[in-house]
Design an enzyme around this catalytic site. Structure first.
Site, PDB file in Angstrom:
ATOM      1  N   GLU A  88      30.933 -37.989 -78.849  1.00  0.00           N
ATOM      2  CA  GLU A  88      32.045 -37.965 -77.892  1.00  0.00           C
ATOM      3  C   GLU A  88      32.198 -36.654 -77.144  1.00  0.00           C
ATOM      4  O   GLU A  88      32.578 -36.629 -75.970  1.00  0.00           O
ATOM      5  CB  GLU A  88      33.368 -38.301 -78.601  1.00  0.00           C
ATOM      6  CG  GLU A  88      33.571 -39.779 -78.910  1.00  0.00           C
ATOM      7  CD  GLU A  88      32.922 -40.230 -80.214  1.00  0.00           C
ATOM      8  OE1 GLU A  88      32.053 -39.504 -80.731  1.00  0.00           O
ATOM      9  OE2 GLU A  88      33.285 -41.306 -80.712  1.00  0.00           O
TER      10      GLU A  88
ATOM     11  N   GLU B 270      32.513 -45.256 -85.924  1.00  0.00           N
ATOM     12  CA  GLU B 270      33.857 -45.267 -86.522  1.00  0.00           C
ATOM     13  C   GLU B 270      34.128 -46.608 -87.202  1.00  0.00           C
ATOM     14  O   GLU B 270      34.688 -46.672 -88.296  1.00  0.00           O
ATOM     15  CB  GLU B 270      34.916 -44.953 -85.445  1.00  0.00           C
ATOM     16  CG  GLU B 270      34.823 -43.495 -84.986  1.00  0.00           C
ATOM     17  CD  GLU B 270      35.722 -43.150 -83.820  1.00  0.00           C
ATOM     18  OE1 GLU B 270      35.665 -43.877 -82.800  1.00  0.00           O
ATOM     19  OE2 GLU B 270      36.477 -42.169 -83.896  1.00  0.00           O
TER      20      GLU B 270
HETATM   21  C1  TC6 Z   1      33.351 -43.552 -77.790  1.00  0.00           C
HETATM   22  O1  TC6 Z   1      32.761 -44.363 -78.466  1.00  0.00           O
HETATM   23  C2  TC6 Z   1      34.744 -43.226 -77.991  1.00  0.00           C
HETATM   24  C3  TC6 Z   1      35.496 -43.965 -78.837  1.00  0.00           C
HETATM   25  C4  TC6 Z   1      36.917 -43.663 -79.035  1.00  0.00           C
HETATM   26  C5  TC6 Z   1      37.797 -44.703 -78.416  1.00  0.00           C
HETATM   27  C6  TC6 Z   1      39.237 -44.587 -78.853  1.00  0.00           C
HETATM   28  N1  TC6 Z   1      29.423 -47.733 -72.464  1.00  0.00           N
HETATM   29  O2  TC6 Z   1      20.846 -45.120 -72.019  1.00  0.00           O
HETATM   30  P1  TC6 Z   1      20.276 -46.464 -71.674  1.00  0.00           P
HETATM   31  C7  TC6 Z   1      24.720 -48.494 -70.590  1.00  0.00           C
HETATM   32  S1  TC6 Z   1      32.613 -42.727 -76.535  1.00  0.00           S
HETATM   33  C8  TC6 Z   1      29.037 -48.359 -71.346  1.00  0.00           C
HETATM   34  O3  TC6 Z   1      19.420 -46.543 -70.470  1.00  0.00           O
HETATM   35  P2  TC6 Z   1      18.667 -46.390 -74.045  1.00  0.00           P
HETATM   36  C9  TC6 Z   1      23.998 -47.503 -69.705  1.00  0.00           C
HETATM   37  O4  TC6 Z   1      24.837 -47.038 -68.684  1.00  0.00           O
HETATM   38  C10 TC6 Z   1      30.998 -43.439 -76.421  1.00  0.00           C
HETATM   39  N2  TC6 Z   1      27.750 -48.452 -70.972  1.00  0.00           N
HETATM   40  O5  TC6 Z   1      19.488 -47.108 -72.903  1.00  0.00           O
HETATM   41  C11 TC6 Z   1      22.853 -48.332 -69.191  1.00  0.00           C
HETATM   42  O6  TC6 Z   1      23.360 -49.157 -68.164  1.00  0.00           O
HETATM   43  P3  TC6 Z   1      22.481 -49.532 -66.895  1.00  0.00           P
HETATM   44  C12 TC6 Z   1      30.097 -42.878 -77.453  1.00  0.00           C
HETATM   45  C13 TC6 Z   1      26.834 -47.901 -71.743  1.00  0.00           C
HETATM   46  O7  TC6 Z   1      18.073 -47.450 -74.871  1.00  0.00           O
HETATM   47  C14 TC6 Z   1      22.533 -49.245 -70.373  1.00  0.00           C
HETATM   48  O8  TC6 Z   1      23.691 -49.230 -71.206  1.00  0.00           O
HETATM   49  N3  TC6 Z   1      28.770 -43.419 -77.254  1.00  0.00           N
HETATM   50  C15 TC6 Z   1      27.163 -47.240 -72.919  1.00  0.00           C
HETATM   51  O9  TC6 Z   1      17.777 -45.327 -73.451  1.00  0.00           O
HETATM   52  C16 TC6 Z   1      21.358 -48.791 -71.187  1.00  0.00           C
HETATM   53  O10 TC6 Z   1      21.527 -47.434 -71.543  1.00  0.00           O
HETATM   54  C17 TC6 Z   1      27.891 -42.826 -76.459  1.00  0.00           C
HETATM   55  O11 TC6 Z   1      28.135 -41.788 -75.879  1.00  0.00           O
HETATM   56  C18 TC6 Z   1      28.522 -47.165 -73.277  1.00  0.00           C
HETATM   57  N4  TC6 Z   1      28.928 -46.562 -74.400  1.00  0.00           N
HETATM   58  O12 TC6 Z   1      19.751 -45.612 -74.907  1.00  0.00           O
HETATM   59  C19 TC6 Z   1      26.556 -43.507 -76.365  1.00  0.00           C
HETATM   60  N5  TC6 Z   1      26.028 -46.768 -73.489  1.00  0.00           N
HETATM   61  O13 TC6 Z   1      21.316 -50.287 -67.446  1.00  0.00           O
HETATM   62  C20 TC6 Z   1      26.029 -43.439 -74.964  1.00  0.00           C
HETATM   63  C21 TC6 Z   1      25.030 -47.163 -72.700  1.00  0.00           C
HETATM   64  O14 TC6 Z   1      23.412 -50.326 -66.030  1.00  0.00           O
HETATM   65  N6  TC6 Z   1      24.791 -44.200 -74.829  1.00  0.00           N
HETATM   66  N7  TC6 Z   1      25.502 -47.844 -71.642  1.00  0.00           N
HETATM   67  O15 TC6 Z   1      22.081 -48.210 -66.291  1.00  0.00           O
HETATM   68  C22 TC6 Z   1      23.592 -43.729 -75.247  1.00  0.00           C
HETATM   69  O16 TC6 Z   1      23.467 -42.658 -75.812  1.00  0.00           O
HETATM   70  C23 TC6 Z   1      22.376 -44.557 -74.924  1.00  0.00           C
HETATM   71  O17 TC6 Z   1      22.721 -45.465 -73.910  1.00  0.00           O
HETATM   72  C24 TC6 Z   1      21.823 -45.370 -76.128  1.00  0.00           C
HETATM   73  C25 TC6 Z   1      20.711 -46.331 -75.608  1.00  0.00           C
HETATM   74  C26 TC6 Z   1      21.211 -44.384 -77.132  1.00  0.00           C
HETATM   75  C27 TC6 Z   1      22.878 -46.186 -76.781  1.00  0.00           C
END
Ligand code: TC6
Length: 684
Positions: free
Chosen positions: A125, A105
């Site tokens: 999301e 965004e």
């Molecule tokens: C949003 O953005 C809404 C916005 C509107 C607001 C108004 N937050 O998956 P990995 C941590 S909703 C906090 O092993 P990879 C994860 O828990 C969000 N923590 O790495 C882990 O921690 P640990 C939309 C997060 O390389 C560590 O980072 N975004 C977040 O295999 C490493 O993660 C998503 O849904 C986060 N957003 O993959 C993205 N993301 O080490 C969700 C990760 O303590 N994330 N962590 O266990 C992913 O899809 C994947 O983590 C990745 C990286 C592709 C970014």
């Protein structure tokens, strides 16, 4: 300004850098740091452009998901996005890694985007029960058009950055240094052209209603029961009626409804539960993890062939071993047929298939597999057969090679008893079809070495599986719980419920399929044979009597054209009155009185059976925590993600309520398995 957001001036361009490892999530500190950095950069009269970039492995991967359950902190993300969108100084986003959610965004609000080849962009999301809450639903359709944006947002699927600039989504692409690319783009393009206003116009598209109806149809089948995708769709349609700012305001309301919903709480829990399951508590080890690049799969049936395809897709070299050429040929042709079908569906290219098959060696000779790093035995489910294979392996592969069984039920310690170095034996329980299903249940035995466990956990990540580490017991975690769930479905059949009634109740609850339709699909005889091998399971004469009677009368499920249901050639399911007659007669012999149940009572009984068995599993420390159990049920058995898994669902129901219901069932049926697990008492 915060330490995690810095700004420096570089040759008339302000470079804002976010450094919030591991994934540069938009925590409150990042949001306020970013606003401060923007204010500082905009106040500097010597600069003509601003670049936003991130340190580390990725651009911003989204909002900080941990913050959603807490009191919201200022500034809100939509305000940051608006500040970027309304900047008088042009802003260029320099993208790499995973540009997701709030990160995307922010990028969309920038006037220009440059990116590293291979960068992933997405609004995932809905996978967290949310909609893009900072303008994504309004910005993306204005950049990509309604149809593409709708598809991305309601499926939550990411796309790859185009390889060349399209001047809509991306304005310059590089395969080396993305900051250098952003600076060059600023000087060669932005300096002379200046900024460009964001598209604030209403999206005019004649077929908007058709696009909406098409999306709705998809949602009914693919996102059954989920509210967020429907709200996302509603928000996206605002772009056809309102300006960007109006649409942002209205869609924010929908976002807040989602954020505060039980579905989102469950799906956010599921996100972290899966991460936790991947990190079991293990003693620390100093030796490096085992290198697993050459893997043997023993058995080329549906399971073995599926495992082989899963490994090949991740670039692993595979030996496929069978006892004779005929079986091997059958397995190989299944693999080739499945890969060809993936090509037809556009999932992979001919070249990728050729590359994968070049890494596959089919053999009937143990001597061929001598240099394997890991062997996964996926042979017939019989202790004798498996022990024979492990004895042969002992004589073939090096002592460093990990020996794994894909057994669904059998005692892996007993399999390992024929091997001298038992510490290298482990269970790797894949779920069928193994090249598609995400779950890998990793089963440690009494002797499995920590290094072997850790190496297999890492290997699961390499082959893109969701790992869950469990201990040894009959059926491990997943199938042990599934047995209790199936048990209740079978009892209900004897109590007068029809297969349709039971299946419909569970589908209405949110399961992808009902238990009896699943049983027909996988083959009723599989459980039947397993029960014969383990007579302890049949102490109660009614336990699985319904299923046993069907197998005895030759109704094994879809493969024989009849089981709990009747099937035509296209495997369409219809009810079969004979089935109810069989159950009625059996019930009369056992003096079971027919009763009538509501759909809710049926689903509650089956889910309570799961919960109590799950609690017993925790009491016995077969699973380290509830998250492991929920991960297994979400990824291996189609438990609705919006309930978080059976253990999270129990917590939401309230453990006191769960205990009362279990006590009532115990009193009503007199069956010991309804005694509430002592683990539940520890939670009250
Ligand atoms: C949003 O953005 C809404 C916005 C509107 C607001 C108004 N937050 O998956 P990995 C941590 S909703 C906090 O092993 P990879 C994860 O828990 C969000 N923590 O790495 C882990 O921690 P640990 C939309 C997060 O390389 C560590 O980072 N975004 C977040 O295999 C490493 O993660 C998503 O849904 C986060 N957003 O993959 C993205 N993301 O080490 C969700 C990760 O303590 N994330 N962590 O266990 C992913 O899809 C994947 O983590 C990745 C990286 C592709 C970014």
């Amino acid at each position: 300004m915060s330490n995690i957001v810095s700004v420096v001036s570089q040759n008339e361009v302000a470079v804002i850098t976010i450094n919030n490892p591991p994934v540069n999530a938009l925590s409150a500190e990042v949001r306020s740091g970013l606003l401060d950095a923007l204010t500082q950069a905009q106040a500097d009269k010597s600069i003509f452009a601003i670049v936003i970039q991130c340190e580390g492995r990725t651009f911003i991967a989204g909002a900080d998901i941990k913050e959603f359950g807490q009191t919201p902190k200022l500034p809100h993300l939509p305000d940051v996005v608006l500040a970027i969108a309304n900047s008088s100084v042009p802003i260029i986003a320099a993208l790499h890694g995973s540009v997701l959610g709030g990160g995307f965004e922010i990028a969309l609000a920038c006037q220009y985007r440059v990116g590293l080849k291979g960068t992933t962009l997405g609004l995932p999301e809905v996978n967290l029960g949310l909609i893009p809450g900072a303008g994504g639903t309004q910005l993306l359709p204005r950049v990509l058009g309604l149809s593409k944006a709708m598809n991305m947002i309601i499926t939550g699927k990411s796309i790859k950055l185009p390889d060349t600039a399209d001047n809509a989504l991306v304005h310059a692409v590089t395969d080396s240094d993305v900051l250098a690319c952003a600076l060059e783009f600023s000087h060669t393009f932005v300096k002379s052209i200046g900024g460009q206003k964001l598209n604030n116009k209403i999206v005019e598209q004649d077929d908007a209603e058709d696009i909406k109806q098409h999306a709705l149809k998809n949602l009914v089948s693919k996102r059954k029961g989920q509210t967020a995708p429907l709200k996302a769709l509603e928000a996206i349609m605002y772009t056809t009626q309102y300006s960007l700012e109006e649409g942002m305001k209205k869609s924010r309301k929908l976002f807040l409804e989602c954020r505060d919903s039980p579905q989102s709480a469950a799906m956010r829990y599921a996100f972290f539960a899966e991460k936790k399951a991947q990190k079991p508590k293990l003693p620390s080890i100093s030796a490096p993890l085992k290198n697993i690049e050459k893997v043997t799969v023993i058995g080329a049936g549906t399971m073995g062939a599926g495992i082989a395809m899963c490994l090949l897709a991740s670039g692993i070299s595979v030996y496929l071993l069978e006892i004779n050429a005929e079986n091997l040929e059958r397995g190989m042709s299944y693999i080739k047929k499945t890969l060809a079908s993936s090509v037809r569906k556009g999932r992979i290219s001919e070249q990728q298939v050729a590359d994968q098959l070049a890494h596959l060696t089919a053999t009937t000779e143990y001597s061929t597999i001598a240099d394997s790093h890991l062997v996964i035995e996926a042979a017939f489910e019989s202790m004798v057969v498996k022990q024979d294979i492990f004895a042969k392996l002992e004589a073939t592969v090096s002592t460093e090679c990990i020996l794994a069984s894909n057994t669904s039920y059998l005692d892996i310690d007993e399999i390992a008893s024929v091997v001298t170095h038992k510490s290298r034996v482990i269970g790797l329980h894949f779920f069928s079809p193994a090249h598609i299903m995400k779950l890998l249940e990793i089963v440690k035995t009494k002797h499995t070495d920590t290094n072997v466990i850790s190496s297999c956990m890492a290997f699961a990540k390499t082959i893109k599986k969701q790992a869950a580490l469990v201990g040894m017991c009959y059926g491990f975690v997943g199938n042990r719980m599934y047995a209790s769930y199936g048990r209740e479905a079978n009892f209900l059949l004897l109590e007068g419920c029809s297969p349709e009634q039971i299946d419909k109740a569970l589908v209405d609850f949110g399961m992808a399929m009902g238990p009896l339709a699943v049983n027909d699909m996988s083959g009723i005889d599989i459980g039947y044979k397993a029960r014969k091998e383990n007579p302890n399971l049949s102490v109660d004469p009614a336990y699985f009597l319904a299923a046993n009677l069907l197998v005895d009368s030759g109704r094994l499920g879809q493969k024989t054209g009849s089981g709990f249901y009747a099937y035509d050639e296209k495997l369409n399911r219809t009810s079969d009155p004979i089935v109810m007659d069989i159950f009625k007669n059996a019930a009369q012999k056992l003096n079971i009185v027919p009763q009538s149940y509501t759909s809710e009572e049926i689903s509650e009984r089956l889910v309570l059976a799961l919960i109590n068995e799950g609690a017993n599993i925790l009491q016995e420390s077969i699973a380290e925590n509830a998250e492991v159990i929920d991960t297994i049920w979400l990824n291996g058995y189609g438990f609705p993600r919006y309930y978080g898994g059976p253990m999270f669902y129990a917590q939401q129901l309230g453990w006191k309520y769960v205990k009362e219901k279990l006590l009532a069932l115990h009193q009503q049926t007199g069956k010991d398995w309804w005694k509430p697990s002592t683990y539940i008492d520890s939670l009250l």
